[in-house]
Design a protein around this motif. Structure first.
Motif, PDB file in Angstrom:
ATOM      1  N   LEU A 514       0.824  -1.207   0.000  1.00 33.51           N
ATOM      2  CA  LEU A 514       0.000   0.000   0.000  1.00 33.51           C
ATOM      3  C   LEU A 514       0.863   1.264   0.000  1.00 33.51           C
ATOM      4  O   LEU A 514       0.565   2.236  -0.698  1.00 33.51           O
ATOM      5  CB  LEU A 514      -0.931  -0.008   1.225  1.00 33.51           C
ATOM      6  N   GLN A 515       1.925   1.265   0.790  1.00 35.08           N
ATOM      7  CA  GLN A 515       2.802   2.430   0.840  1.00 35.08           C
ATOM      8  C   GLN A 515       3.524   2.638  -0.490  1.00 35.08           C
ATOM      9  O   GLN A 515       3.704   3.771  -0.936  1.00 35.08           O
ATOM     10  CB  GLN A 515       3.821   2.282   1.970  1.00 35.08           C
ATOM     11  N   GLY A 517       2.478   1.746  -3.520  1.00 35.28           N
ATOM     12  CA  GLY A 517       1.538   2.292  -4.484  1.00 35.28           C
ATOM     13  C   GLY A 517       1.260   3.764  -4.247  1.00 35.28           C
ATOM     14  O   GLY A 517       1.245   4.574  -5.185  1.00 35.28           O
ATOM     15  N   LYS A 518       1.074   4.156  -2.987  1.00 33.57           N
ATOM     16  CA  LYS A 518       0.779   5.550  -2.654  1.00 33.57           C
ATOM     17  C   LYS A 518       1.949   6.458  -3.021  1.00 33.57           C
ATOM     18  O   LYS A 518       1.763   7.524  -3.624  1.00 33.57           O
ATOM     19  CB  LYS A 518       0.471   5.656  -1.163  1.00 33.57           C
ATOM     20  N   ARG A 519       3.179   6.056  -2.682  1.00 30.33           N
ATOM     21  CA  ARG A 519       4.358   6.893  -2.945  1.00 30.33           C
ATOM     22  C   ARG A 519       4.576   7.103  -4.447  1.00 30.33           C
ATOM     23  O   ARG A 519       4.801   8.234  -4.895  1.00 30.33           O
ATOM     24  CB  ARG A 519       5.593   6.225  -2.331  1.00 30.33           C
ATOM     25  N   ARG A 521       2.435   6.844  -6.846  1.00 25.82           N
ATOM     26  CA  ARG A 521       1.357   7.655  -7.419  1.00 25.82           C
ATOM     27  C   ARG A 521       1.591   9.138  -7.137  1.00 25.82           C
ATOM     28  O   ARG A 521       1.308   9.987  -7.979  1.00 25.82           O
ATOM     29  CB  ARG A 521      -0.001   7.218  -6.846  1.00 25.82           C
ATOM     30  N   GLU A 522       2.110   9.452  -5.949  1.00 25.80           N
ATOM     31  CA  GLU A 522       2.375  10.840  -5.591  1.00 25.80           C
ATOM     32  C   GLU A 522       3.500  11.449  -6.422  1.00 25.80           C
ATOM     33  O   GLU A 522       3.487  12.632  -6.731  1.00 25.80           O
ATOM     34  CB  GLU A 522       2.747  10.939  -4.103  1.00 25.80           C
ATOM     35  N   ARG A 528      -0.325   7.687 -11.872  1.00 29.11           N
ATOM     36  CA  ARG A 528      -1.335   8.303 -11.006  1.00 29.11           C
ATOM     37  C   ARG A 528      -2.494   7.363 -10.685  1.00 29.11           C
ATOM     38  O   ARG A 528      -3.280   7.638  -9.774  1.00 29.11           O
ATOM     39  CB  ARG A 528      -1.861   9.591 -11.632  1.00 29.11           C
ATOM     40  N   SER A 529      -2.589   6.246 -11.418  1.00 30.24           N
ATOM     41  CA  SER A 529      -3.609   5.231 -11.064  1.00 30.24           C
ATOM     42  C   SER A 529      -2.946   3.873 -10.830  1.00 30.24           C
ATOM     43  O   SER A 529      -3.575   2.828 -10.971  1.00 30.24           O
ATOM     44  CB  SER A 529      -4.651   5.117 -12.186  1.00 30.24           C
TER      45      SER A 529
END
Length: 640
Positions: A514-515, A517-519, A521-522, A528-529
């Motif tokens: 999860l981390q 993917g979030k990083r 994407r940022e 971005r997806s």
């Protein structure tokens, strides 16, 4: 800089903090620069200490900006302002980064944001009428970072460009920022000059590296097909060029060159055997010479501050005495005779006595002023010795074998260096185009064509990580993006540098996923997806503990895809802007930022310099490369 016009910015708020310019970016100035070793987090932490500004980039209207007041000197008060402008991709004027393309980072993915760090000059300070900082030229400093930590130093302008800060102070400031922010890699375009000389050439000959090498910037990418091996060989060829060969070859036709060699050989007190030795000694000598405000005649005498006569009067008296000795046709003459001849022009006998006492065994211009006591008459006598034709013997020592206490000015030293730069390195005499001397113009051109330098701060894989506590684990992770547009549907390509993640010691694979993917994407526009799905290089399940499966600081690759697919077909790389084909005679296969021309038939690009189109001429409206031109000439005559 103390008179920057900041009328377009907010007035300083009461209690606004002023930081020390010489410490900003260091430990505790303004923060501890931790951020988990992540550039992206460090930038956000730094901006919390800045003052939010408005109207700095009014044309876009959507770029946030912050300012930091930096004190250079307290007495007298001199301050500069550091502005940080956040440029989102959505409002950027240029989606693709040409600097990444030129330096060889065209394969990098486009980031969501850029961060501009600017120190304006008095001419580029933001005002109501002049508010778009990003588009202005002439800043004291302008650097830009992509949100993944890769950056470019776009310009620094020191004293010669009107700044109150010397270039090395600006570079120290920039280097501290890059270290504090934990930048990955930073490039720069080295076109710096000193007194009309390309600094990368003269500093390369003197030190074996460019001026920016003092801060760890090394060969990044050459223009016109120059490779790192070519660059190193060119540096070595110039640095090891024997001075005795140059003197022997030029001695009869170039008295100025031999005079310069003799002058610095005398000053050095040790052998200057090569061109590299000479330039290195001149650079080191310049650091020890006092600064001066004007171009003065070199008297060879060090005038103390307590001297009753000004340096200008001492120089004038020295000139008169030397001219009197010249008229003596290099014979020994008594002190009284010299004094009487000089009194025709200088009435101050005290000044004449001071200069005569100080001038013995000093070099003035191309002459050594000798002084000795006549053993018969017991009278002091003076004589001039012309040392302009002095050669170096096999040991590299001047045949005059003098070790005069010769005082030289910075102005004279820079004139001598410019002479060597012009007539030895860049505009050689016709007689220096044969034999071993033919390597000089070739090597000089290669060094001047090496303009893109890179410093690796923390690299693609973070290597300088602070040790976490026993309850933490540190993991480096990147992603492999699935390409749904490929025929096999399964081709994967690692497209981003590793990111550092700090997690709890009992964190699971799913939590890391999860981390990750979030990083990503940022940071990246093309992700971005993005959704991370599985680990490629570790056999693990989602609920497995990370600390039990991988070692501290291990590298983990997550496979994933963008929801909606089709990612690899999109224009998401920095280099995708360049669609044209480059095939130049110099060997260049990619756009390196130099001026180019395209053939109107084959549409292949090449450098205008390689096509022998002078820089001061416009590119012709119709251009054919040599290959297409030759093919046209070979076509059979189709006319009846």
């Amino acid at each position: 800089m103390s008179h920057l016009d900041l009328s377009g910015c907010k007035k300083r708020r009461r209690g606004e903090r002023v930081f020390k310019f010489k410490k900003f970016g260091g430990k505790g100035h303004p923060m501890d620069w931790d951020g988990g070793g992540v550039f992206f987090e460090n930038v956000k932490a730094l901006l919390e200490f800045g003052n939010l500004e408005s109207d700095l980039c009014s044309e876009s209207g959507r770029m946030a900006s912050w300012s930091f007041q930096l004190e250079v000197h307290r007495h007298p008060s001199v301050q500069v302002t550091l502005f940080v402008v956040e440029e989102p991709l959505e409002v950027s004027l240029h989606r693709h980064c040409k600097h990444c393309q030129y330096v060889g980072w065209g394969h990098h993915m486009i980031c969501n944001k850029k961060y501009h760090f600017l120190v304006p000059s008095k001419d580029t300070a933001p005002t109501k009428a002049n508010s778009n900082l990003l588009e202005l030229k002439g800043h004291i400093m302008h650097g830009v970072f992509h949100s993944n930590g890769f950056g470019h130093l776009l310009c620094i302008n020191g004293l010669e460009m009107g700044s109150d800060l010397p270039g090395y102070r600006i570079m120290e400031f920039w280097d501290r920022l890059c270290n504090g922010l934990r930048a990955r890699k930073v490039s720069l375009h080295d076109i710096s000059q000193k007194k009309g000389m390309d600094l990368r050439l003269i500093h390369g000959v003197g030190y074996g590296e460019p001026w920016f090498g003092q801060w760890g910037y090394r060969f990044g990418r050459g223009t016109y097909g120059v490779t790192q091996q070519m660059y190193q060989k060119a540096i070595e060829a110039l640095r090891t060029m024997p001075l005795c060969m140059l003197v022997h070859h030029l001695g009869t036709s170039n008295h100025e060159f031999t005079s310069i060699i003799s002058r610095y050989q005398t000053l050095s007190g040790h052998s200057l055997a090569t061109l590299g030795d000479l330039f290195h000694f001149m650079f080191e000598l310049k650091l020890r010479l006092p600064k001066e405000s004007s171009n003065s005649y070199n008297s060879g005498i060090l005038v103390e501050n307590t001297c009753r006569w000004s340096s200008k009067r001492v120089e004038m008296a020295t000139r008169v005495i030397v001219e009197a000795l010249k008229r003596a046709e290099f014979r020994w003459v008594s002190r009284q005779e010299v004094r009487d001849a000089a009194r025709v022009h200088i009435g101050d006998t005290g000044l004449l006595d001071f200069v005569l006492k100080s001038l013995g065994n000093h070099i003035v211009g191309n002459y050594l002023v000798r002084r000795c006591l006549n053993p018969v008459t017991k009278v002091l006598e003076y004589c001039l010795e012309d040392i302009s034709n002095s050669f170096l013997n096999q040991e590299g020592l001047s045949d005059s074998n003098t070790k005069a206490r010769y005082m030289i000015t910075r102005v004279q030293l820079m004139k001598d260096m410019f002479y060597l730069y012009k007539y030895i390195l860049t505009e050689q005499y016709p007689t220096m185009t044969v034999g071993v001397f033919a390597t000089i113009p070739i090597a000089s051109r290669i060094i001047r064509d090496t303009k893109y330098l890179i410093k690796e701060y923390y690299g693609d894989i973070p290597s300088k990580l602070e040790g976490g506590t026993t309850s933490e684990c540190t993991i480096n992770s990147t992603i492999a993006l699935s390409n749904d547009n490929c025929a096999d549907g399964g081709l994967k390509s690692v497209m981003a540098p590793y990111e550092c993640f700090k997690l709890n010691g009992n964190a699971t694979i799913d939590e890391l996923k999860l981390q990750v993917g979030k990083r990503f994407r940022e940071i990246y526009w093309g992700l971005r997806s993005f959704v991370a799905q599985s680990i490629l290089n570790v056999n693990a399940k989602g609920l497995d503990s990370i600390s039990r499966l991988v070692d501290l600081g291990a590298n983990v690759i997550f496979e994933g895809r963008n929801e909606g697919g089709g990612t690899m077909g999109e224009d998401i790389l920095e280099g995708n802007e360049t669609k044209f084909v480059v095939d130049c005679a110099c060997g260049a296969k990619e756009n390196d930022g130099e001026r180019m021309v395209t053939c109107d038939i084959c549409e292949v690009w090449q450098h205008t310099r390689c096509a022998r189109i002078p820089n001061d001429e416009e590119i012709p409206s119709i251009f054919l490369c040599s290959r297409c031109e030759q093919e046209i000439l070979l076509l059979p005559n189709c006319l009846p």
